[in-house]
Design an enzyme around this catalytic site. Sequence first.
Site, PDB file in Angstrom:
ATOM      1  N   GLU A 255      42.911  49.373  15.499  1.00  0.00           N
ATOM      2  CA  GLU A 255      41.760  48.475  15.351  1.00  0.00           C
ATOM      3  C   GLU A 255      40.878  48.501  16.604  1.00  0.00           C
ATOM      4  O   GLU A 255      40.580  47.487  17.218  1.00  0.00           O
ATOM      5  CB  GLU A 255      42.201  47.044  15.010  1.00  0.00           C
ATOM      6  CG  GLU A 255      42.673  46.881  13.588  1.00  0.00           C
ATOM      7  CD  GLU A 255      42.711  45.438  13.112  1.00  0.00           C
ATOM      8  OE1 GLU A 255      41.872  44.627  13.553  1.00  0.00           O
ATOM      9  OE2 GLU A 255      43.583  45.132  12.280  1.00  0.00           O
ATOM     10  N   ASP A 411      50.523  50.304  13.794  1.00  0.00           N
ATOM     11  CA  ASP A 411      50.635  49.103  12.972  1.00  0.00           C
ATOM     12  C   ASP A 411      50.875  49.613  11.556  1.00  0.00           C
ATOM     13  O   ASP A 411      49.959  50.106  10.904  1.00  0.00           O
ATOM     14  CB  ASP A 411      49.353  48.278  13.064  1.00  0.00           C
ATOM     15  CG  ASP A 411      49.357  47.079  12.122  1.00  0.00           C
ATOM     16  OD1 ASP A 411      50.353  46.881  11.392  1.00  0.00           O
ATOM     17  OD2 ASP A 411      48.356  46.342  12.104  1.00  0.00           O
ATOM     18  N   ASN A 413      52.012  47.816   9.003  1.00  0.00           N
ATOM     19  CA  ASN A 413      51.852  46.766   7.992  1.00  0.00           C
ATOM     20  C   ASN A 413      53.056  46.700   7.059  1.00  0.00           C
ATOM     21  O   ASN A 413      52.907  46.474   5.848  1.00  0.00           O
ATOM     22  CB  ASN A 413      50.554  46.986   7.193  1.00  0.00           C
ATOM     23  CG  ASN A 413      49.363  46.322   7.865  1.00  0.00           C
ATOM     24  OD1 ASN A 413      49.423  45.164   8.267  1.00  0.00           O
ATOM     25  ND2 ASN A 413      48.287  47.071   8.015  1.00  0.00           N
TER      26      ASN A 413
END
Length: 526
Positions: A255, A411, A413
């Site tokens: 991100e 990440d 998730n």
Amino acid sequence: MSPLMRYWPGFRVILLAGLQSPAKKSKIKPPAEINVKLLSDKYGEKFNELTFEDLVVTQDISNVKLQVLDTVYDLVFNPPWISSLKFLPSCILAGFVIYPTNVQIQFGERQFSKAVWFKAKKPTDTDWEVCGEGFQYLVTPEDIGYHLKFVVTPGNALGMTGPVVEKITNSAVQESPGRCPFQDRQRHTTNSLSESNEIRVVSYNLLADLYASSDYAGSTLFSYCPAKYLQIDYRKPLFINEIIGYNSDILCLQEVDQRIFDFDLKEILEQPPYNYHGIMAPKGKCAEGVAIFFRNSRFDLLDSQILHLGSNIPALPVFESLWNKIKVNAQLAERICERSTTLQTCLLRIKGTDNYVLVANTHLYFHPDADHIRLLQMGFSMLFVEQSISKAIKDFNISSHKNIGLIFCGDFNSVPECGIYKLMTEQLAEKTLEDWQSNAEQAVSNVELAQPFKMASAYGAPEYTHYTTLFAGCLDYVFYQNDRFEVLKVVPLPTEEELKANTAIPSAVFPSDHVALVADLKFKSD
């Protein structure tokens, strides 16, 4: 080219003076004529025969002078010049590093330029006090309430300097938010690793401004967080100071806003004393993505790849077998191919050794009903990684498989109870996993995934790497090849008490809704 532009010696400059608006019918005065001459003792009588091109391309212009009326000026050719300089954020915190952004110097270099920091109570003050030098400045508690001024004089290796440029902050320095938990974590990383076979790895989702600044973030995702702490100008000094304090060798970031990468992360990390090299991998057409930074003093970059999972799945031969198994479900095929998920890899050689590291970094699809999509994305990713390592061994004549190791950060998730953790740590995701049924209409049948690397999670399966009021759990991992590396230590994660001290994160002392993972690995010698 007109004679006026082509021949300098003896030309005349016509200055148009006293011009009036065409609407007025008064008579325009004739222009005044001013004699302008070029002078040079070096070229003698041949000087008048030289063209502009002769002077600037094939001849030495250093001794040429310009005479206007009775005044003689030195001509300076391509002096150092600040072509771009953006300045500081609206939020400047004591105890945190500050820096100008988008600094671009023409005909000069930073190492030969002089940068000085000043402070004063008001931007209009004429008496400014020197408080620091260099392109970066650690703001001190003594600066609270003061405005800062950044003054830079561009220079080059010849000792030539150019016009001075200065910028003044719009706001005064503010107090720090108090002790941040990451500052306690940095006690474990006060020094860089010194052994050539030791590597400190950081994986960190920064929370892109693209999401933090949205109306949905303020009203729903992070409704517990005051708006001022969601602003990028507030969060940015926190996560940048956190990152540099870990003294890592490899950074895997998720991100990452493109403009934050270009104007902030590169501005800090690629300059002395850190001297990283950064590679950004945008997530499709999105303005954010993943990024890898590595320390130039530790590694040579041999190769880097950016794979957009989605559109490439039906296109690459390495994916053909798995793709053929899932494409029969049209809804499933459409959904996974529409994703903009990105896989990034860097092949690094550890300097002074015959050891190599393939670093992989990703941020998998987030949706709650998409365990099957994420697991497939991981399956495709591992196929690509396996091919990349085989290719690297061949292309770079790596003598043994034991000389190259895989580190896979991101990440994901996905909580440890789901199939990704099982695939990575047990090398197999069976066809009976619940993940395959996370969406009834897109259910995956008769698919089993396997990967050939003996992997482990540096942190194991911690309770929290992500902590909000809507969800709290473990989503981030530093997976490493445990027959190539051993874990020396991991930096302790924040306690739950710290994470919920302000309800959840982000907060005044946590710049993201994720926490950084920091692991020290050692390349095995046998």
